[in-house]
Motif scaffolding. Sequence first.
Motif, PDB file in Angstrom:
ATOM      1  N   HIS A 174       0.839  -1.207   0.000  1.00 15.64           N
ATOM      2  CA  HIS A 174       0.000   0.000   0.000  1.00 15.64           C
ATOM      3  C   HIS A 174       0.868   1.249   0.000  1.00 15.64           C
ATOM      4  O   HIS A 174       0.665   2.164  -0.785  1.00 15.64           O
ATOM      5  N   ARG A 194      -7.963   2.217  -2.250  1.00 10.99           N
ATOM      6  CA  ARG A 194      -9.130   1.340  -2.332  1.00 10.99           C
ATOM      7  C   ARG A 194     -10.071   1.821  -3.429  1.00 10.99           C
ATOM      8  O   ARG A 194     -10.567   1.051  -4.224  1.00 10.99           O
ATOM      9  N   PHE A 196      -9.464   3.753  -6.024  1.00  7.85           N
ATOM     10  CA  PHE A 196      -8.944   3.657  -7.388  1.00  7.85           C
ATOM     11  C   PHE A 196      -8.799   2.221  -7.872  1.00  7.85           C
ATOM     12  O   PHE A 196      -8.995   1.943  -9.052  1.00  7.85           O
ATOM     13  N   ALA A 198     -10.831  -0.103  -6.979  1.00  5.48           N
ATOM     14  CA  ALA A 198     -12.209  -0.468  -7.309  1.00  5.48           C
ATOM     15  C   ALA A 198     -12.571   0.080  -8.691  1.00  5.48           C
ATOM     16  O   ALA A 198     -13.198  -0.616  -9.499  1.00  5.48           O
ATOM     17  N   PRO A 211     -11.914 -10.410  -9.218  1.00  2.00           N
ATOM     18  CA  PRO A 211     -10.786  -9.909 -10.000  1.00  2.00           C
ATOM     19  C   PRO A 211      -9.784 -11.005 -10.357  1.00  2.00           C
ATOM     20  O   PRO A 211      -9.516 -11.892  -9.553  1.00  2.00           O
ATOM     21  N   LEU A 215      -5.030  -8.470  -7.960  1.00  2.00           N
ATOM     22  CA  LEU A 215      -5.309  -9.331  -6.808  1.00  2.00           C
ATOM     23  C   LEU A 215      -4.965  -8.618  -5.505  1.00  2.00           C
ATOM     24  O   LEU A 215      -3.985  -7.886  -5.426  1.00  2.00           O
ATOM     25  N   THR A 216      -5.810  -8.856  -4.486  1.00  2.05           N
ATOM     26  CA  THR A 216      -5.567  -8.251  -3.180  1.00  2.05           C
ATOM     27  C   THR A 216      -4.671  -9.164  -2.362  1.00  2.05           C
ATOM     28  O   THR A 216      -4.932 -10.348  -2.256  1.00  2.05           O
ATOM     29  N   SER A 218      -4.070  -9.464   1.247  1.00  2.00           N
ATOM     30  CA  SER A 218      -4.715  -8.912   2.427  1.00  2.00           C
ATOM     31  C   SER A 218      -3.730  -8.262   3.402  1.00  2.00           C
ATOM     32  O   SER A 218      -2.772  -8.888   3.837  1.00  2.00           O
ATOM     33  N   TYR A 222      -1.242  -5.023  -3.257  1.00  2.00           N
ATOM     34  CA  TYR A 222      -1.896  -5.619  -4.425  1.00  2.00           C
ATOM     35  C   TYR A 222      -0.848  -6.229  -5.340  1.00  2.00           C
ATOM     36  O   TYR A 222       0.318  -5.880  -5.283  1.00  2.00           O
TER      37      TYR A 222
ATOM     38  N   TRP B 206      -9.082   1.113   5.858  1.00  2.00           N
ATOM     39  CA  TRP B 206     -10.298   1.242   5.055  1.00  2.00           C
ATOM     40  C   TRP B 206     -10.575  -0.046   4.306  1.00  2.00           C
ATOM     41  O   TRP B 206      -9.727  -0.564   3.606  1.00  2.00           O
ATOM     42  N   ASP B 208     -13.103  -2.283   1.702  1.00  2.00           N
ATOM     43  CA  ASP B 208     -14.159  -2.354   0.712  1.00  2.00           C
ATOM     44  C   ASP B 208     -14.959  -3.615   1.045  1.00  2.00           C
ATOM     45  O   ASP B 208     -14.476  -4.727   0.847  1.00  2.00           O
ATOM     46  N   GLU B 211     -15.363  -6.245  -1.526  1.00  2.00           N
ATOM     47  CA  GLU B 211     -14.137  -7.009  -1.772  1.00  2.00           C
ATOM     48  C   GLU B 211     -13.947  -8.078  -0.693  1.00  2.00           C
ATOM     49  O   GLU B 211     -13.626  -9.233  -0.987  1.00  2.00           O
ATOM     50  N   ASN B 215     -13.873 -12.000  -1.419  1.00  2.00           N
ATOM     51  CA  ASN B 215     -12.678 -12.779  -1.064  1.00  2.00           C
ATOM     52  C   ASN B 215     -13.067 -14.013  -0.265  1.00  2.00           C
ATOM     53  O   ASN B 215     -12.550 -15.107  -0.499  1.00  2.00           O
ATOM     54  N   LEU B 239     -16.597   2.900   2.099  1.00  2.00           N
ATOM     55  CA  LEU B 239     -15.509   2.166   2.748  1.00  2.00           C
ATOM     56  C   LEU B 239     -15.723   2.254   4.258  1.00  2.00           C
ATOM     57  O   LEU B 239     -16.151   3.276   4.767  1.00  2.00           O
ATOM     58  N   LYS B 244      -9.584  -5.778   8.099  1.00  2.00           N
ATOM     59  CA  LYS B 244     -10.001  -6.530   6.918  1.00  2.00           C
ATOM     60  C   LYS B 244      -9.860  -8.041   7.121  1.00  2.00           C
ATOM     61  O   LYS B 244     -10.766  -8.804   6.805  1.00  2.00           O
ATOM     62  N   GLU B 248     -12.910 -10.704   7.027  1.00  2.00           N
ATOM     63  CA  GLU B 248     -12.970 -11.773   6.032  1.00  2.00           C
ATOM     64  C   GLU B 248     -13.138 -13.125   6.730  1.00  2.00           C
ATOM     65  O   GLU B 248     -13.915 -13.962   6.297  1.00  2.00           O
ATOM     66  N   PHE B 354     -17.628   7.059  -1.420  1.00  2.00           N
ATOM     67  CA  PHE B 354     -16.948   7.346  -2.682  1.00  2.00           C
ATOM     68  C   PHE B 354     -17.525   8.641  -3.222  1.00  2.00           C
ATOM     69  O   PHE B 354     -18.722   8.825  -3.242  1.00  2.00           O
TER      70      PHE B 354
END
Lengths: 231, 366
Positions: A174, A194, A196, A198, A211, A215-216, A218, A222, B206, B208, B211, B215, B239, B244, B248, B354
């Motif tokens: 990040h 996040r 952008f 998206a 996607p 790829l994320t 976590s 990315y 933050w 999403d 997402e 995931n 967000l 996260k 998840e 957003f």
Amino acid sequence: MAKTEILVIDDEPQIRKLLSITLGSNGYFVKQAASAKEGMMNIANDPPDMVILDLGLPDECGHTVLQKLREWYTNPILILSVQNSEDDIINALDSGANDYLSKPFRTGELLARIRSALRSTIQEECSPIITCGELQIDLSERTVKKNGELIKLTATEYALLALFVRNEGKVLTHQYLLRDVWGPGYINQSQYLRVFIAQLRKKIENDPNRPELFLTESGVGYRFICKNNEL
Amino acid sequence: MAELFINKISKPKQSLLSLLSVGVVSLVCTIFSAFLGYRVVALILLVTVSLLAISFDILPVLIAAVLSALVWNFFFIPPRYTFHVGSTEDLILFVMYFVISLVNAVLTYKIRLIQKGTKQKEEKASTVKLYNTLLNSLSHELRTPIATIIGATDTLLANNTKLKQEDRGELLAEISKASFRLNQQVENLLSISRLESGFIEPKMDWCDINEVVYNAIKRIEEHKYTQLISVNINPNFPLFKLDKGMMEQVIYNLLNNACLYTPWNSEINITSLNHANILEIIIEDNGNGFPEEEIKKVFDKFYRLKDSSTGGTGLGLSIVKGFIEALGGSIYLENVRTGGARFTINIPADTVQFDRKPELWLRRKF
């Protein structure tokens, strides 16, 4: 062409054996070291094309080994560790590791990471046009096409995409992305990223919710994956 | 309650409070001494000491007992304002008072000690019970895959020429499956021990939510369940500032649970809403729901429904609850009237909406 040499530094004999069989059968020449000291000596005497480094070594912390190596060794270093905390991973990437993989890992994944790390050293100056499956990116004209159709991207979206494409297959943290695209003052503004990501997914991915390109990783960052790059 | 008092107030403070209360009670009695006989005053003081004995430690209570006896003697027993006691009867009364108040203090203290002991024993017994359940379910969950791996590798290593090529492949597939199961259990155990240690610190960033949900679904799809999962979340959902990884895991565990315990081809629906900075996630299925009498226990550690099939440690939902509470939220389970279970999660969190044109709210480097 001589086989690519990979040095595995790991104190677990089981992992060393597994890696030596797996990598050996995939056309790499594998050398082994069981400790940081042995590994460092090995690299100094005969620098390999790539190092796979475990973080939990008995004689020295892998992070320190990584930092020492990066003072002079420029070939790819892949971290392979049971420590899967995000801080450890980010720390290793910041100290110059090319990529990381946490144990247990899949063989296919490991081979893909090795290929991608080796590729980035081979083709430093790549051609201005990059093709990723249906996607075509022209870095000189700053255009992006999907199935021959032009995709409209804003300047920031393009900058982000170009950065990903240039580092195909590699995990980008990040902080790295924010610093490079927005500037050092923005490294904590992860919400920008996040949003952008998206947006890019909406414009480029076939299914933005599943996607395949962006790829994320976590908690880390990315990774951009080019589907047709099966070298 | 008695224990609460002891825990909260330090000993010197307790002594001070004892002295004060005896003083105040004596003062009140002095004021009303025209109406109260000195024998009644003795009883009132005794009550005071007894009350103190319920909540305070032994030393402050003994101090109160001694002080009250002296005060009673000095201020109330005739002749007043001397320690001299006039009649033999009063002398006996004074000695009796002294003895009773001391015995009172000591006895109450001892009863409390005994109570504490019994409680500790009970706690120990329930820990042992929990530990046994843990061992039973764990040994099953860990040994089954280990047995598969050892057995399959033995067969393969024996280099049995009678082994057909397809069987060989099948054994290898079983080893792979078993290893994943083991890995999953280890992850669960690590999560639960993180929660148990109390040192779980959410890393807020933050998120999403779309997402995060997808995931989790992607991980679920690897298990090749037959259930149909549908997502109903606005693509422009704001967000949320949350952990996260934990989110998840929560969604993965709930979906995994729903897939494991609903009939084939059941439908699972995920909905998410934003109620003024409270994130609501609803995961609903059209399976058989939970037995009403067991709903309260499903989030307990190692609890498994009475008639559930083998497999599973009863950790999944307790991890869900633990994580959500660590994020400051809550989870609620109910049965849907049409059949099936509904988990509702509520977590307060900061949000960022957003912008329609995010380019406008950002400046760029070049």
